[in-house]
Design an enzyme around this catalytic site. Structure first.
Site, PDB file in Angstrom:
ATOM      1  CG  ASP A   1      -7.725  -2.211   1.549  1.00  0.00           C
ATOM      2  OD1 ASP A   1      -6.880  -1.866   2.382  1.00  0.00           O
ATOM      3  OD2 ASP A   1      -8.257  -1.409   0.740  1.00  0.00           O
TER       4      ASP A   1
ATOM      5  CD  GLU B   1      -2.803   1.335   2.367  1.00  0.00           C
ATOM      6  OE1 GLU B   1      -2.792   0.490   3.276  1.00  0.00           O
ATOM      7  OE2 GLU B   1      -3.678   2.206   2.253  1.00  0.00           O
TER       8      GLU B   1
ATOM      9  CB  ILE C   1      -1.842  -0.276   9.536  1.00  0.00           C
ATOM     10  CG1 ILE C   1      -0.481  -0.274  10.231  1.00  0.00           C
ATOM     11  CG2 ILE C   1      -2.966  -0.143  10.560  1.00  0.00           C
ATOM     12  CD1 ILE C   1      -0.230   0.962  11.112  1.00  0.00           C
ATOM     13  CG  ASP C   2      -7.297  -3.403   6.014  1.00  0.00           C
ATOM     14  OD1 ASP C   2      -7.352  -2.486   5.182  1.00  0.00           O
ATOM     15  OD2 ASP C   2      -8.274  -4.117   6.303  1.00  0.00           O
TER      16      ASP C   2
ATOM     17  CG  ASP D   1      -3.347  -2.583   4.226  1.00  0.00           C
ATOM     18  OD1 ASP D   1      -2.605  -1.783   4.826  1.00  0.00           O
ATOM     19  OD2 ASP D   1      -4.546  -2.346   3.985  1.00  0.00           O
TER      20      ASP D   1
ATOM     21  CB  THR E   1      -4.614   3.672   8.305  1.00  0.00           C
ATOM     22  OG1 THR E   1      -3.825   2.661   7.671  1.00  0.00           O
ATOM     23  CG2 THR E   1      -3.704   4.805   8.744  1.00  0.00           C
TER      24      THR E   1
HETATM   25  C1  IPD Z   1      -9.098   0.800   4.445  1.00  0.00           C
HETATM   26  C2  IPD Z   1      -9.884  -0.014   5.419  1.00  0.00           C
HETATM   27  C3  IPD Z   1     -11.321   0.493   5.468  1.00  0.00           C
HETATM   28  C4  IPD Z   1     -11.979   0.500   4.115  1.00  0.00           C
HETATM   29  C5  IPD Z   1     -11.127   1.227   3.094  1.00  0.00           C
HETATM   30  C6  IPD Z   1      -9.724   0.670   3.081  1.00  0.00           C
HETATM   31  P1  IPD Z   1      -6.490   1.107   5.014  1.00  0.00           P
HETATM   32  O1  IPD Z   1      -7.770   0.320   4.371  1.00  0.00           O
HETATM   33  O2  IPD Z   1      -9.888  -1.370   5.055  1.00  0.00           O
HETATM   34  O3  IPD Z   1     -12.107  -0.314   6.290  1.00  0.00           O
HETATM   35  O4  IPD Z   1     -13.205   1.148   4.199  1.00  0.00           O
HETATM   36  O5  IPD Z   1     -11.742   1.055   1.827  1.00  0.00           O
HETATM   37  O6  IPD Z   1      -8.946   1.348   2.120  1.00  0.00           O
HETATM   38  O7  IPD Z   1      -6.370   2.388   4.264  1.00  0.00           O
HETATM   39  O8  IPD Z   1      -6.798   1.314   6.455  1.00  0.00           O
HETATM   40  O9  IPD Z   1      -5.376   0.167   4.741  1.00  0.00           O
END
Ligand code: IPD
Length: 277
Positions: free
Chosen positions: A220, A70, A92-93, A90, A95
């Protein structure tokens, strides 16, 4: 025959655990926030540090492998899934959860060859839940096998989704139209953990019947997509077509029946693909 990728998967689990320690330590301290594509698309130094930690450690063991990460993509690296062994990361999924110390954050590591995910590791580090799946060998949480819910009646289903980070009013209207249609099916409830990977692991665990979102990225969902399918679940595009991990849209559900009911209720919209150059 011995699994040729067992070693890589063991490494993914070990490095995800190490990354989880870094994330949990950072949750106890100050977290300086920066923004990416919009003022609500957040990133922190911990995201960047954890991604580097994972990539460096994988490179030492598997120097020829490729990466889609990411934060590397945000820094200008290409987002290309070739036939070569590719780690999809990813750091930190969730963030936004991390920034607010909302306790659902995950390290997500998928590994694909010939554009097919071979194993997936999602470590929900605050919960200390290590979700793993190897293609053809099932899905597990902390070593216990996972099985999706057997509920086929959408009226008795719990559905997870997220609002994403696009604040364009037209996009938000479409998201709300879908949400309204789904609530009025009716379903038992709608939830969102704030992490696509954790939402999908909740599908794999049988806690929610389905998760859908438009706006996610390949990092993700790559790892969790295998965890869902190995737990007996179904993956589909929100328009009912085949799922395409680069298209930024997904339904992950326990059954074809529930998926098809959601397809009828969702108002689909297109997004720029992750692999658009
Ligand atoms: C996000 C999270 C969030 C989702 C977003 C993602 P990130 O990833 O998974 O729940 O709604 O579409 O992009 O940016 O925290 O790695």
């Amino acid at each position: 025959m011995a699994d040729p990728w067992q070693n890589a998967m063991d490494h993914a689990v070990a490095v995800a655990r190490k990354a989880g320690e870094v994330v949990c330590d950072a949750l106890r301290g100050d977290r300086a926030v920066m923004t990416k594509s919009s003022v609500v698309d957040l990133v922190t130094q911990t995201d960047q540090k954890v991604e580097q930690l994972i990539i460096q450690s994988v490179k030492e063991k598997f120097p020829t492998h490729r990466f889609i990460g990411e934060e590397s993509v945000a820094a200008g690296e290409p987002c290309v899934l070739s036939d070569s062994p590719t780690w999809i990361i990813d750091p930190i999924d969730g963030t936004t959860n991390f920034v607010h110390a909302f306790p659902f954050v995950a390290i997500s590591i998928g590994f694909a060859i010939n554009k097919q995910v071979e194993f997936g590791v999602v470590f929900s580090c605050v919960e200390d839940k290590m979700f793993t799946a190897r293609r053809g060998k099932g899905a597990f949480c902390n070593g216990e096998p996972l099985q999706v819910s057997r509920q086929e009646a959408v009226e008795q289903a719990m559905v997870a989704t997220e609002f994403g980070s696009d604040r364009d009013a037209d996009v938000v209207d479409k998201i709300f139209q879908s949400l309204r249609n789904i609530l009025c099916l009716p379903v038992h409830g709608v939830r969102g953990a704030g992490s696509a990977a954790i939402n999908m692991c909740l599908v794999a665990s049988g806690c929610v019947e389905a998760y859908y979102e438009m706006g996610i990225h390949v990092w993700d969902v790559a790892a969790a997509s295998l965890i869902v399918s190995e737990a007996g679940g179904v993956l589909m595009d929100v328009d009912g077509g085949d799922v395409d991990l680069m298209s930024r849209r997904i339904i992950a559900a326990n059954s074809k029946t529930i998926t098809e009911r959601l397809v009828k209720a969702i108002v689909p919209f297109s997004l720029p693909r992750d692999d658009a150059t």
